[in-house]
Design a protein around this motif. Structure first.
Motif, PDB file in Angstrom:
ATOM      1  N   UNK A   1     -24.367 -28.537 104.124  1.00  0.00           N
ATOM      2  CA  UNK A   1     -25.703 -28.792 104.652  1.00  0.00           C
ATOM      3  C   UNK A   1     -26.698 -27.955 103.856  1.00  0.00           C
ATOM      4  N   UNK A   2     -27.665 -28.630 103.251  1.00  0.00           N
ATOM      5  CA  UNK A   2     -28.639 -27.968 102.390  1.00  0.00           C
ATOM      6  C   UNK A   2     -30.033 -28.086 102.997  1.00  0.00           C
ATOM      7  N   UNK A   3     -30.626 -26.974 103.328  1.00  0.00           N
ATOM      8  CA  UNK A   3     -31.958 -26.922 103.923  1.00  0.00           C
ATOM      9  C   UNK A   3     -32.982 -26.706 102.813  1.00  0.00           C
ATOM     10  N   UNK A   4     -33.910 -27.671 102.665  1.00  0.00           N
ATOM     11  CA  UNK A   4     -34.972 -27.467 101.679  1.00  0.00           C
ATOM     12  C   UNK A   4     -36.348 -27.348 102.338  1.00  0.00           C
ATOM     13  N   UNK A   5     -36.349 -26.991 103.606  1.00  0.00           N
ATOM     14  CA  UNK A   5     -37.526 -26.745 104.440  1.00  0.00           C
ATOM     15  C   UNK A   5     -38.160 -28.016 104.995  1.00  0.00           C
ATOM     16  N   UNK A   6     -38.057 -29.159 104.325  1.00  0.00           N
ATOM     17  CA  UNK A   6     -38.618 -30.399 104.863  1.00  0.00           C
ATOM     18  C   UNK A   6     -37.539 -31.383 105.305  1.00  0.00           C
ATOM     19  N   UNK A   7     -36.342 -31.229 104.754  1.00  0.00           N
ATOM     20  CA  UNK A   7     -35.244 -32.095 105.156  1.00  0.00           C
ATOM     21  C   UNK A   7     -33.914 -31.360 105.028  1.00  0.00           C
ATOM     22  N   UNK A   8     -32.932 -31.886 105.735  1.00  0.00           N
ATOM     23  CA  UNK A   8     -31.579 -31.366 105.677  1.00  0.00           C
ATOM     24  C   UNK A   8     -30.747 -32.370 104.900  1.00  0.00           C
ATOM     25  N   UNK A   9     -30.226 -31.952 103.763  1.00  0.00           N
ATOM     26  CA  UNK A   9     -29.397 -32.827 102.926  1.00  0.00           C
ATOM     27  C   UNK A   9     -27.948 -32.599 103.333  1.00  0.00           C
ATOM     28  N   UNK A  10     -27.269 -33.688 103.694  1.00  0.00           N
ATOM     29  CA  UNK A  10     -25.889 -33.608 104.153  1.00  0.00           C
ATOM     30  C   UNK A  10     -24.984 -34.184 103.076  1.00  0.00           C
ATOM     31  N   UNK A  11     -24.086 -33.355 102.574  1.00  0.00           N
ATOM     32  CA  UNK A  11     -23.095 -33.788 101.591  1.00  0.00           C
ATOM     33  C   UNK A  11     -21.723 -33.789 102.251  1.00  0.00           C
ATOM     34  N   UNK A  12     -20.956 -34.834 102.009  1.00  0.00           N
ATOM     35  CA  UNK A  12     -19.594 -34.909 102.515  1.00  0.00           C
ATOM     36  C   UNK A  12     -18.648 -34.877 101.319  1.00  0.00           C
ATOM     37  N   UNK A  13     -17.755 -33.895 101.302  1.00  0.00           N
ATOM     38  CA  UNK A  13     -16.800 -33.731 100.206  1.00  0.00           C
ATOM     39  C   UNK A  13     -15.410 -34.077 100.745  1.00  0.00           C
ATOM     40  N   UNK A  14     -14.850 -35.224 100.384  1.00  0.00           N
ATOM     41  CA  UNK A  14     -13.500 -35.557 100.854  1.00  0.00           C
ATOM     42  C   UNK A  14     -12.482 -34.526 100.356  1.00  0.00           C
ATOM     43  N   UNK A  15     -11.491 -34.246 101.165  1.00  0.00           N
ATOM     44  CA  UNK A  15     -10.447 -33.299 100.775  1.00  0.00           C
ATOM     45  C   UNK A  15      -9.804 -33.685  99.457  1.00  0.00           C
ATOM     46  N   UNK A  16      -9.614 -32.708  98.588  1.00  0.00           N
ATOM     47  CA  UNK A  16      -8.962 -32.943  97.303  1.00  0.00           C
ATOM     48  C   UNK A  16      -9.832 -33.571  96.233  1.00  0.00           C
ATOM     49  N   UNK A  17     -11.119 -33.796  96.511  1.00  0.00           N
ATOM     50  CA  UNK A  17     -11.971 -34.456  95.518  1.00  0.00           C
ATOM     51  C   UNK A  17     -12.581 -33.485  94.506  1.00  0.00           C
ATOM     52  N   UNK A  18     -12.478 -32.191  94.775  1.00  0.00           N
ATOM     53  CA  UNK A  18     -12.958 -31.183  93.836  1.00  0.00           C
ATOM     54  C   UNK A  18     -11.793 -30.324  93.372  1.00  0.00           C
ATOM     55  N   UNK A  19     -11.863 -29.884  92.128  1.00  0.00           N
ATOM     56  CA  UNK A  19     -10.812 -29.053  91.554  1.00  0.00           C
ATOM     57  C   UNK A  19     -11.364 -27.657  91.304  1.00  0.00           C
ATOM     58  N   UNK A  20     -10.686 -26.644  91.800  1.00  0.00           N
ATOM     59  CA  UNK A  20     -11.190 -25.275  91.654  1.00  0.00           C
ATOM     60  C   UNK A  20     -11.365 -24.868  90.203  1.00  0.00           C
ATOM     61  N   UNK A  21     -10.670 -25.507  89.280  1.00  0.00           N
ATOM     62  CA  UNK A  21     -10.796 -25.181  87.854  1.00  0.00           C
ATOM     63  C   UNK A  21     -12.183 -25.520  87.313  1.00  0.00           C
ATOM     64  N   UNK A  22     -12.913 -26.372  88.048  1.00  0.00           N
ATOM     65  CA  UNK A  22     -14.250 -26.782  87.611  1.00  0.00           C
ATOM     66  C   UNK A  22     -15.354 -25.824  88.042  1.00  0.00           C
ATOM     67  N   UNK A  23     -14.985 -24.752  88.741  1.00  0.00           N
ATOM     68  CA  UNK A  23     -15.984 -23.848  89.290  1.00  0.00           C
ATOM     69  C   UNK A  23     -15.692 -22.404  88.935  1.00  0.00           C
ATOM     70  N   UNK A  24     -16.723 -21.604  89.029  1.00  0.00           N
ATOM     71  CA  UNK A  24     -16.560 -20.160  88.884  1.00  0.00           C
ATOM     72  C   UNK A  24     -15.916 -19.648  90.168  1.00  0.00           C
TER      73      UNK A  24
END
Length: 115
Positions: free
Chosen positions: A50-73
């Motif tokens: 959930x991302x608050x930008x003061x005027x709206x709340x952006x909701x992102x849904x990340x399905x399990x297993x769709x991101x790989x930890x190797x792609x991030x710090x």
């Protein structure tokens, strides 16, 4: 806004999430990013961001297993360290040094007005 309030706004709009599967971030206006830390052991489960930008709340849904930890710090060996841009030219792209510039815009499921 606090995490509990953001979760309630999402629930009031028919999004079924819980505190345990949700990460919340307010925009950092000094750098135009949302800083997000997700425990590595939760990356394989479904996750809402959930991302608050003061005027709206952006909701992102990340399905399990769709991101790989190797792609991030990795922060402290235990957390995925994400820095999502709020700039219009790189909106929702992980701009964290050491990341792979993953674009999170495809995970957006709702943009909810904040009253």
């Amino acid at each position: 806004m606090k995490k509990a309030e953001a979760i309630q706004i999402a629930r009031d709009n028919g999004i079924h999430l819980s505190s345990q599967n949700t990460t919340f971030a307010s925009i950092n206006l000094a750098k135009n990013v949302w800083w997000i830390n997700i425990p590595k052991n939760r990356l394989h489960n479904e996750r809402y961001i959930l991302l608050d930008n003061k005027s709206e709340l952006i909701v992102c849904y990340i399905p399990g297993g769709s991101l790989n930890e190797k792609d991030f710090r990795i922060k402290g060996g235990k957390q995925i360290d994400i820095e999502l841009s709020s700039s219009k030219y790189s909106f929702l792209i992980d701009v964290k040094s050491g990341g792979s510039k993953i674009n999170f815009s495809g995970f957006v499921v709702a943009k909810l007005a904040i009253k």
